[in-house]
Design a protein around this motif. Structure first.
Motif, short mmCIF file in Angstrom:
data_model
loop_
_atom_site.label_atom_id
_atom_site.label_comp_id
_atom_site.label_asym_id
_atom_site.label_seq_id
_atom_site.Cartn_x
_atom_site.Cartn_y
_atom_site.Cartn_z
N LEU A 121 -25.88 29.89 -8.02
CA LEU A 121 -26.15 28.26 -8.14
C LEU A 121 -24.63 28.14 -8.77
O LEU A 121 -23.81 28.75 -9.46
N LYS A 122 -24.07 26.51 -7.89
CA LYS A 122 -23.52 26.77 -8.79
C LYS A 122 -23.45 25.24 -10.29
O LYS A 122 -24.41 24.96 -10.35
N GLY A 123 -22.70 25.43 -11.36
CA GLY A 123 -23.18 24.81 -12.17
C GLY A 123 -23.25 25.70 -13.52
O GLY A 123 -23.07 25.75 -14.60
N VAL A 124 -23.33 27.06 -12.57
CA VAL A 124 -24.02 28.22 -13.41
C VAL A 124 -22.92 29.14 -14.01
O VAL A 124 -22.09 29.62 -13.28
N GLU A 125 -22.18 29.44 -14.83
CA GLU A 125 -21.26 30.02 -15.40
C GLU A 125 -21.55 31.41 -15.79
O GLU A 125 -20.96 32.25 -15.70
N ASN A 126 -22.92 31.32 -16.67
CA ASN A 126 -22.70 33.20 -16.20
C ASN A 126 -24.47 33.28 -16.84
O ASN A 126 -25.22 32.09 -16.96
N VAL A 127 -24.90 34.99 -16.42
CA VAL A 127 -26.43 34.76 -16.26
C VAL A 127 -26.57 35.95 -17.09
O VAL A 127 -25.64 37.13 -16.34
N GLU A 128 -27.09 35.85 -18.04
CA GLU A 128 -27.52 37.92 -18.79
C GLU A 128 -28.37 37.58 -18.68
O GLU A 128 -29.79 37.15 -18.77
N GLN A 129 -28.28 39.03 -17.76
CA GLN A 129 -30.09 39.93 -16.97
C GLN A 129 -30.33 41.02 -18.39
O GLN A 129 -29.65 41.28 -19.00
N GLY A 130 -31.42 40.92 -18.87
CA GLY A 130 -32.70 41.85 -19.76
C GLY A 130 -34.02 41.09 -20.45
O GLY A 130 -34.53 41.05 -19.34
N TYR A 131 -33.75 41.42 -21.63
CA TYR A 131 -35.03 40.99 -22.07
C TYR A 131 -35.34 40.20 -23.47
O TYR A 131 -34.68 39.89 -23.53
N VAL A 132 -36.36 39.38 -22.97
CA VAL A 132 -36.63 37.77 -23.87
C VAL A 132 -37.65 38.49 -24.62
O VAL A 132 -38.84 38.41 -24.05
N ALA A 133 -38.18 37.89 -26.30
CA ALA A 133 -39.38 37.97 -26.75
C ALA A 133 -39.18 36.50 -27.54
O ALA A 133 -38.46 35.52 -27.62
N SER A 134 -40.22 36.35 -27.54
CA SER A 134 -40.82 34.81 -28.14
C SER A 134 -41.59 34.53 -30.07
O SER A 134 -40.67 35.93 -29.92
N VAL A 135 -42.19 34.20 -29.85
CA VAL A 135 -43.21 35.14 -31.24
C VAL A 135 -44.35 34.77 -30.60
O VAL A 135 -45.07 34.40 -30.14
N ASP A 136 -45.26 35.43 -32.18
CA ASP A 136 -46.42 35.37 -32.26
C ASP A 136 -47.18 35.87 -31.14
O ASP A 136 -46.59 37.04 -31.05
N GLY A 137 -48.16 35.85 -30.02
CA GLY A 137 -48.79 36.15 -29.13
C GLY A 137 -47.45 36.37 -28.33
O GLY A 137 -48.03 37.80 -27.19
N ASN A 138 -46.71 36.03 -28.12
CA ASN A 138 -45.52 36.43 -27.12
C ASN A 138 -43.93 37.11 -27.77
O ASN A 138 -42.94 37.00 -26.86
N SER A 139 -44.06 37.92 -28.96
CA SER A 139 -42.97 38.80 -29.44
C SER A 139 -42.98 39.82 -28.55
O SER A 139 -42.08 40.30 -28.67
N MET A 140 -43.71 40.33 -27.40
CA MET A 140 -43.17 41.63 -26.70
C MET A 140 -42.40 41.16 -25.62
O MET A 140 -42.49 39.97 -25.59
N PHE A 141 -41.13 41.40 -25.44
CA PHE A 141 -40.33 41.44 -24.38
C PHE A 141 -40.44 41.76 -23.42
O PHE A 141 -41.70 42.80 -22.81
N SER A 142 -40.52 40.78 -22.65
CA SER A 142 -40.60 40.86 -21.23
C SER A 142 -39.19 40.36 -20.50
O SER A 142 -38.02 39.52 -20.71
N GLU A 143 -38.91 40.93 -19.17
CA GLU A 143 -38.18 40.41 -18.34
C GLU A 143 -37.46 39.43 -18.04
O GLU A 143 -38.35 38.50 -17.79
N ALA A 144 -36.64 38.80 -17.90
CA ALA A 144 -35.63 37.34 -18.88
C ALA A 144 -34.54 37.89 -18.09
O ALA A 144 -33.85 38.40 -18.17
N VAL A 145 -34.41 36.26 -18.16
CA VAL A 145 -32.48 35.65 -18.39
C VAL A 145 -32.39 34.78 -19.26
O VAL A 145 -32.90 34.10 -19.24
#
Length: 174
Positions: A24-48
């Motif tokens: 996409l135009k306007g996207v300068e960088n995409v970091e690929q990996g795993y993201v975690a949130s908090v509470d019930g979503n604290s397990m890492f999940s594939e994301a960018v």
């Protein structure tokens, strides 16, 4: 000079998600990996994590593209590994993302399963699999799973695509 913003997005394979947003135009960088949130979503999940220039591409467009390039209306058995989510970095971004999600629901026949969650942690993928699509576009995985998502970009969001990056798909029969 406009300051870059960032948003984290998950829903499908991070190779696929990375390739979509790198195109996409306007996207300068995409970091690929795993993201975690908090509470019930604290397990890492594939994301960018997408770093973007909001004067070139809006958060609204990024979220709409995200929803159309993964199974955002399907609550399948792999949702722990592939959480359909928008991970936000501030309360303002959270409210904006929730509003965008609500407004985009009418473009889908089924209920969106995508959730808006606070960003907590990120672990980068190992170096060998980063930039997977653009290093390996001829691999069967790329042709079977990533190319169809990039064709959606060309069909529905062409004004936002980096045509130079997608020129190899211009001759694909879609």
């Amino acid at each position: 000079m406009t300051a870059l913003q960032k948003i984290a997005l998950g829903g499908g394979c991070h190779w696929c998600t990375e390739a979509v947003f790198q195109s996409l135009k306007g996207v300068e960088n995409v970091e690929q990996g795993y993201v975690a949130s908090v509470d019930g979503n604290s397990m890492f999940s594939e994301a960018v994590i997408v770093h973007f220039n909001p004067q070139i591409i809006s958060l609204n467009v990024l979220i709409e593209i995200h929803l159309h390039t993964h199974k955002s209306t399907v609550n399948h058995s792999m949702r722990q590994k592939y959480r359909s989510a928008i991970y936000t970095f501030s309360e303002i971004q959270k409210i904006e993302s929730e509003t965008i999600l609500k407004n985009l629901q009418s473009k889908f026949d089924s209920e969106l399963v995508t959730v808006v969650l606070p960003f907590s942690e990120f672990k980068a993928s190992r170096k060998q699999i980063q930039n997977y699509y653009y290093d390996n576009p001829e691999k069967p995985f790329c042709e079977r799973f990533i190319n169809p998502k990039l064709i959606v970009l060309l069909q529905q969001f062409s004004e936002h695509t980096n045509q130079n990056k997608l020129k190899h798909l211009q001759y694909v029969d879609y």
